[in-house]
Motif scaffolding. Structure first.
Motif, PDB file in Angstrom:
ATOM      1  N   ARG A   1       0.811  -1.205   0.000  1.00 60.40           N
ATOM      2  CA  ARG A   1       0.000   0.000   0.000  1.00 60.40           C
ATOM      3  C   ARG A   1       0.855   1.270   0.000  1.00 60.40           C
ATOM      4  O   ARG A   1       0.565   2.222  -0.727  1.00 60.40           O
ATOM      5  CB  ARG A   1      -0.950   0.008   1.208  1.00 60.40           C
ATOM      6  N   GLU A   2       1.900   1.289   0.767  1.00 60.19           N
ATOM      7  CA  GLU A   2       2.694   2.514   0.926  1.00 60.19           C
ATOM      8  C   GLU A   2       3.343   2.964  -0.383  1.00 60.19           C
ATOM      9  O   GLU A   2       3.205   4.132  -0.763  1.00 60.19           O
ATOM     10  CB  GLU A   2       3.746   2.328   2.016  1.00 60.19           C
ATOM     11  N   PRO A   3       4.074   2.090  -1.125  1.00 57.97           N
ATOM     12  CA  PRO A   3       4.654   2.573  -2.385  1.00 57.97           C
ATOM     13  C   PRO A   3       3.598   2.973  -3.414  1.00 57.97           C
ATOM     14  O   PRO A   3       3.819   3.892  -4.199  1.00 57.97           O
ATOM     15  CB  PRO A   3       5.472   1.370  -2.884  1.00 57.97           C
ATOM     16  N   LEU A   4       2.440   2.302  -3.421  1.00 60.45           N
ATOM     17  CA  LEU A   4       1.394   2.634  -4.374  1.00 60.45           C
ATOM     18  C   LEU A   4       0.829   4.025  -4.081  1.00 60.45           C
ATOM     19  O   LEU A   4       0.698   4.859  -4.986  1.00 60.45           O
ATOM     20  CB  LEU A   4       0.290   1.569  -4.306  1.00 60.45           C
ATOM     21  N   THR A   5       0.479   4.280  -2.825  1.00 57.30           N
ATOM     22  CA  THR A   5      -0.060   5.595  -2.477  1.00 57.30           C
ATOM     23  C   THR A   5       0.986   6.679  -2.678  1.00 57.30           C
ATOM     24  O   THR A   5       0.638   7.809  -3.050  1.00 57.30           O
ATOM     25  CB  THR A   5      -0.558   5.604  -1.025  1.00 57.30           C
ATOM     26  N   ARG A   6       2.251   6.366  -2.438  1.00 58.00           N
ATOM     27  CA  ARG A   6       3.303   7.370  -2.627  1.00 58.00           C
ATOM     28  C   ARG A   6       3.407   7.777  -4.099  1.00 58.00           C
ATOM     29  O   ARG A   6       3.547   8.958  -4.423  1.00 58.00           O
ATOM     30  CB  ARG A   6       4.645   6.832  -2.136  1.00 58.00           C
ATOM     31  N   GLN A   7       3.296   6.813  -4.999  1.00 54.80           N
ATOM     32  CA  GLN A   7       3.337   7.133  -6.431  1.00 54.80           C
ATOM     33  C   GLN A   7       2.161   8.019  -6.839  1.00 54.80           C
ATOM     34  O   GLN A   7       2.313   8.949  -7.632  1.00 54.80           O
ATOM     35  CB  GLN A   7       3.307   5.842  -7.250  1.00 54.80           C
ATOM     36  N   ILE A   8       0.982   7.727  -6.283  1.00 56.83           N
ATOM     37  CA  ILE A   8      -0.198   8.536  -6.607  1.00 56.83           C
ATOM     38  C   ILE A   8      -0.002   9.971  -6.126  1.00 56.83           C
ATOM     39  O   ILE A   8      -0.222  10.929  -6.880  1.00 56.83           O
ATOM     40  CB  ILE A   8      -1.461   7.922  -5.987  1.00 56.83           C
ATOM     41  N   VAL A   9       0.429  10.115  -4.879  1.00 51.26           N
ATOM     42  CA  VAL A   9       0.612  11.455  -4.306  1.00 51.26           C
ATOM     43  C   VAL A   9       1.661  12.241  -5.081  1.00 51.26           C
ATOM     44  O   VAL A   9       1.453  13.411  -5.435  1.00 51.26           O
ATOM     45  CB  VAL A   9       1.003  11.351  -2.821  1.00 51.26           C
ATOM     46  N   GLU A  10       2.785  11.608  -5.375  1.00 54.55           N
ATOM     47  CA  GLU A  10       3.861  12.303  -6.092  1.00 54.55           C
ATOM     48  C   GLU A  10       3.409  12.722  -7.493  1.00 54.55           C
ATOM     49  O   GLU A  10       3.709  13.829  -7.946  1.00 54.55           O
ATOM     50  CB  GLU A  10       5.087  11.395  -6.186  1.00 54.55           C
ATOM     51  N   THR A  11       2.663  11.855  -8.177  1.00 58.64           N
ATOM     52  CA  THR A  11       2.208  12.177  -9.540  1.00 58.64           C
ATOM     53  C   THR A  11       1.196  13.314  -9.537  1.00 58.64           C
ATOM     54  O   THR A  11       1.259  14.234 -10.364  1.00 58.64           O
ATOM     55  CB  THR A  11       1.592  10.934 -10.203  1.00 58.64           C
ATOM     56  N   VAL A  12       0.267  13.262  -8.600  1.00 60.98           N
ATOM     57  CA  VAL A  12      -0.755  14.324  -8.517  1.00 60.98           C
ATOM     58  C   VAL A  12      -0.110  15.656  -8.165  1.00 60.98           C
ATOM     59  O   VAL A  12      -0.433  16.695  -8.756  1.00 60.98           O
ATOM     60  CB  VAL A  12      -1.840  13.942  -7.492  1.00 60.98           C
ATOM     61  N   GLN A  13       0.835  15.651  -7.224  1.00 59.08           N
ATOM     62  CA  GLN A  13       1.491  16.902  -6.832  1.00 59.08           C
ATOM     63  C   GLN A  13       2.371  17.449  -7.956  1.00 59.08           C
ATOM     64  O   GLN A  13       2.516  18.659  -8.099  1.00 59.08           O
ATOM     65  CB  GLN A  13       2.316  16.686  -5.573  1.00 59.08           C
ATOM     66  N   ARG A  14       2.907  16.574  -8.768  1.00 60.62           N
ATOM     67  CA  ARG A  14       3.767  17.022  -9.860  1.00 60.62           C
ATOM     68  C   ARG A  14       2.931  17.564 -11.029  1.00 60.62           C
ATOM     69  O   ARG A  14       3.245  18.618 -11.590  1.00 60.62           O
ATOM     70  CB  ARG A  14       4.645  15.853 -10.336  1.00 60.62           C
ATOM     71  N   LEU A  15       1.883  16.865 -11.394  1.00 61.37           N
ATOM     72  CA  LEU A  15       1.080  17.276 -12.542  1.00 61.37           C
ATOM     73  C   LEU A  15       0.020  18.316 -12.201  1.00 61.37           C
ATOM     74  O   LEU A  15      -0.379  19.102 -13.065  1.00 61.37           O
ATOM     75  CB  LEU A  15       0.394  16.052 -13.168  1.00 61.37           C
ATOM     76  N   ARG A  16      -0.486  18.281 -10.959  1.00 60.77           N
ATOM     77  CA  ARG A  16      -1.588  19.135 -10.524  1.00 60.77           C
ATOM     78  C   ARG A  16      -2.750  19.068 -11.534  1.00 60.77           C
ATOM     79  O   ARG A  16      -3.151  20.081 -12.122  1.00 60.77           O
ATOM     80  CB  ARG A  16      -1.127  20.575 -10.320  1.00 60.77           C
ATOM     81  N   PRO A  17      -3.293  17.869 -11.760  1.00 59.86           N
ATOM     82  CA  PRO A  17      -4.361  17.707 -12.760  1.00 59.86           C
ATOM     83  C   PRO A  17      -5.665  18.346 -12.283  1.00 59.86           C
ATOM     84  O   PRO A  17      -5.973  18.360 -11.082  1.00 59.86           O
ATOM     85  CB  PRO A  17      -4.497  16.190 -12.879  1.00 59.86           C
ATOM     86  N   SER A  18      -6.436  18.856 -13.243  1.00 60.53           N
ATOM     87  CA  SER A  18      -7.766  19.365 -12.909  1.00 60.53           C
ATOM     88  C   SER A  18      -8.811  18.262 -13.039  1.00 60.53           C
ATOM     89  O   SER A  18      -9.901  18.374 -12.494  1.00 60.53           O
ATOM     90  CB  SER A  18      -8.126  20.535 -13.815  1.00 60.53           C
ATOM     91  N   ARG A  19      -8.460  17.185 -13.769  1.00 55.91           N
ATOM     92  CA  ARG A  19      -9.357  16.041 -13.914  1.00 55.91           C
ATOM     93  C   ARG A  19      -8.587  14.757 -13.629  1.00 55.91           C
ATOM     94  O   ARG A  19      -7.487  14.568 -14.162  1.00 55.91           O
ATOM     95  CB  ARG A  19      -9.948  15.963 -15.328  1.00 55.91           C
ATOM     96  N   VAL A  20      -9.201  13.884 -12.834  1.00 56.73           N
ATOM     97  CA  VAL A  20      -8.610  12.579 -12.526  1.00 56.73           C
ATOM     98  C   VAL A  20      -9.676  11.507 -12.677  1.00 56.73           C
ATOM     99  O   VAL A  20     -10.818  11.680 -12.236  1.00 56.73           O
ATOM    100  CB  VAL A  20      -8.033  12.548 -11.094  1.00 56.73           C
ATOM    101  N   PHE A  21      -9.292  10.425 -13.326  1.00 54.39           N
ATOM    102  CA  PHE A  21     -10.160   9.248 -13.387  1.00 54.39           C
ATOM    103  C   PHE A  21      -9.414   8.103 -12.737  1.00 54.39           C
ATOM    104  O   PHE A  21      -8.307   7.745 -13.161  1.00 54.39           O
ATOM    105  CB  PHE A  21     -10.518   8.903 -14.832  1.00 54.39           C
ATOM    106  N   PHE A  22      -9.997   7.526 -11.682  1.00 50.60           N
ATOM    107  CA  PHE A  22      -9.361   6.454 -10.916  1.00 50.60           C
ATOM    108  C   PHE A  22     -10.127   5.175 -11.193  1.00 50.60           C
ATOM    109  O   PHE A  22     -11.321   5.074 -10.896  1.00 50.60           O
ATOM    110  CB  PHE A  22      -9.406   6.797  -9.422  1.00 50.60           C
ATOM    111  N   ASP A  23      -9.435   4.147 -11.739  1.00 44.78           N
ATOM    112  CA  ASP A  23     -10.112   2.958 -12.222  1.00 44.78           C
ATOM    113  C   ASP A  23      -9.367   1.689 -11.819  1.00 44.78           C
ATOM    114  O   ASP A  23      -8.269   1.433 -12.338  1.00 44.78           O
ATOM    115  CB  ASP A  23     -10.226   3.032 -13.750  1.00 44.78           C
ATOM    116  N   PRO A  24      -9.953   0.841 -10.924  1.00 43.85           N
ATOM    117  CA  PRO A  24     -11.117   1.078 -10.083  1.00 43.85           C
ATOM    118  C   PRO A  24     -10.665   1.358  -8.662  1.00 43.85           C
ATOM    119  O   PRO A  24      -9.632   0.838  -8.210  1.00 43.85           O
ATOM    120  CB  PRO A  24     -11.871  -0.239 -10.177  1.00 43.85           C
ATOM    121  N   ILE A  25     -11.412   2.113  -7.933  1.00 36.66           N
ATOM    122  CA  ILE A  25     -11.026   2.456  -6.561  1.00 36.66           C
ATOM    123  C   ILE A  25     -11.220   1.274  -5.622  1.00 36.66           C
ATOM    124  O   ILE A  25     -10.656   1.241  -4.528  1.00 36.66           O
ATOM    125  CB  ILE A  25     -11.823   3.677  -6.072  1.00 36.66           C
TER     126      ILE A  25
END
Length: 482
Positions: A112-136
């Motif tokens: 769980r930890e490396p997966l969530t870390r990748q998500i956080v780092e990617t979102v903070q780097r890209l700062r997307p206005s739209r995200v689609f998460f498949d599947p939560i």
């Protein structure tokens, strides 16, 4: 809230935007749920591709499908993901080849930890206005219990909201793992269904916004998703003038006290072959003489046969077509569902400024229903057209050629502002026809029946049949035969 409502985000699916009251409220989280193959991922791809095309940063977070497969599948349905970022967190082939054993910690705690870390780092780097998460729902397998899963989802959605992101997340609902907990935390819920009768979409929740409830038909095509919102009737346009529309046949206009009124619903009923369609075309002929446009939706008869038959009885349909005053559309009922047909009618009305519409016939239209209630669908479509001031003519077949009189076989007579009926008669061993008016909401009408005939010169209506009895039974008798 008001500012957010005023700046809706389009999903890239026009019909869905209409259902959602104009689109998605920014910085909210929306759950898309449904079984396998229902179209959840395709909806998310539309959402991302539309944002990217508008210059927004869009991110697809995938926990199941590989990036190469996502882009390949999107291209097959005409969705351009070239400007969409994809964070591929799906298991690679190496995962199967390598056997990793965790002696102290559970696999969920370790991964769980490396997966969530990748998500956080990617979102903070890209700062997307739209995200689609498949599947939560994959998070469910990375947490030890339901409480931790819900807590992690809430935390994840709050993190995205703080980044000013609008997120759509999909869920895999099953009896073993229901998604009730996700429905509570979502700001909006869109449910997709795949049934034997077709695909459907419904919205059950939209925080701070209205939406069109109920099931809406949907198609998955080579161009992605198409959604067909249910037609919702609205009040008649204020100030509408119910001016008479004459038929052009003096005796028939006498029977109708001037004709049928503009913006009303007229039922023309009778057995097959009695002349219902020809009578409907007669009103359209007169509408064309005033420069008004009409359209016929034929569910049974081929267009060319219909045109030749009209020309043979002095109704110049080809000239009307050439002047763009008449359209005749052949509708294959098994290729349409009721919502799809209603949206097509709506498109024709808005595009061509149609004034008169004829559906020929309701019996053929019934084949579109695919399990839906015929009366409710017919009511919604007819009342929607009436609310726009359009004159509606519904051709209704009755099963009996002679015998006991019946207005319709489906109990839809309440819909008609006007009801015109045609009957076969047997007089002295000869088959003849009669016409009468059963109902006229906006005025008086002649109570007598008249003889009705169609020749190469057109429609002919005779004098009132005052010396006959038993006409409605189809076997009249003379009371004072000369």
């Amino acid at each position: 809230m008001n500012e957010a409502m005023a700046n809706r985000l389009t999903t890239g699916i026009p019909g869905l935007d209409e259902i959602l009251g104009g689109g998605l409220v920014p910085q909210y989280a929306y759950l898309v749920r449904g079984g396998p193959g229902a179209g959840k991922t395709t909806l998310g791809l539309h959402f991302l591709a539309t944002g990217a095309a508008r210059g927004e940063t869009a991110l697809f977070i995938s926990l199941e499908e590989a990036e190469s497969k996502i882009r390949r599948n999107a291209a097959r349905v005409g969705i351009d993901l070239s400007k969409v970022h994809i964070l591929d967190l799906s298991p690679s082939s190496d995962f199967f080849a390598k056997t990793e054993i965790y002696d102290i910690f559970s696999p969920a705690e370790v991964e769980r930890e490396p997966l969530t870390r990748q998500i956080v780092e990617t979102v903070q780097r890209l700062r997307p206005s739209r995200v689609f998460f498949d599947p939560i729902t994959q998070f469910r397998y990375l947490t030890p219990d339901v409480f931790q899963f819900r807590k992690q989802v809430i935390s994840f959605l709050r993190f995205l909201a703080e980044q000013q992101t609008t997120v759509i997340f999909s869920a895999e609902n099953s009896p073993a793992f229901p998604d009730d907990d996700l429905q509570y935390v979502a700001d909006g819920i869109i449910t997709l269904e795949l049934t034997q009768s077709g695909r459907y979409l419904s919205v059950s929740k939209m925080r701070g916004s209205s939406f069109i409830s109920g099931r809406h038909a949907m198609r998955l095509t080579d161009n992605g998703l198409q959604v067909f919102p249910r037609i919702i009737p609205s009040p008649l346009i204020a100030g509408h003038a119910f001016t008479p529309i004459p038929s052009g046949v003096p005796e028939l206009d006498e029977l109708l006290n001037g004709g049928i009124e503009r913006g009303t619903i007229t039922l023309i009923t009778g057995p097959s072959g009695v002349g219902k369609t020809t009578l409907g075309f007669q009103f359209m002929k007169e509408a064309a003489s005033r420069g008004e446009r009409s359209i016929v939706f034929s569910f049974e008869e081929e267009v060319e046969i219909m045109l030749q038959r009209c020309e043979a009885v002095n109704i110049p349909v080809r000239a009307m077509q050439a002047q763009r005053l008449l359209r005749v559309e052949k509708i294959e009922p098994l290729q349409y569902n009721p919502d799809e047909f209603a949206q097509y009618v709506r498109h024709c009305v808005e595009q061509d400024q149609i004034k008169v519409i004829m559906i020929d016939s309701v019996t053929g239209y019934r084949l579109c229903m695919q399990g839906e209630d015929l009366i409710s669908q017919l009511h919604a479509l007819s009342k929607y057209l009436q609310s726009r001031g359009i004159t509606v003519i519904l051709i209704m077949d009755t099963n009996s050629i002679v015998g006991d009189f019946q207005v319709t076989d489906i109990g839809a007579s309440y819909l008609g502002d006007n009801i015109i009926f045609l009957r076969f008669l047997e007089i002295d061993g000869e088959l003849r026809k009669a016409i009468g008016v059963l109902k006229k909401r906006l005025g008086d009408f002649e109570k007598a029946l008249r003889e009705f005939a169609i020749s190469r010169y057109g429609i002919k209506v005779g004098k009132p049949l005052t010396n006959l009895r038993g006409i409605l039974a189809g076997i009249p008798t003379w009371i004072d035969k000369p």
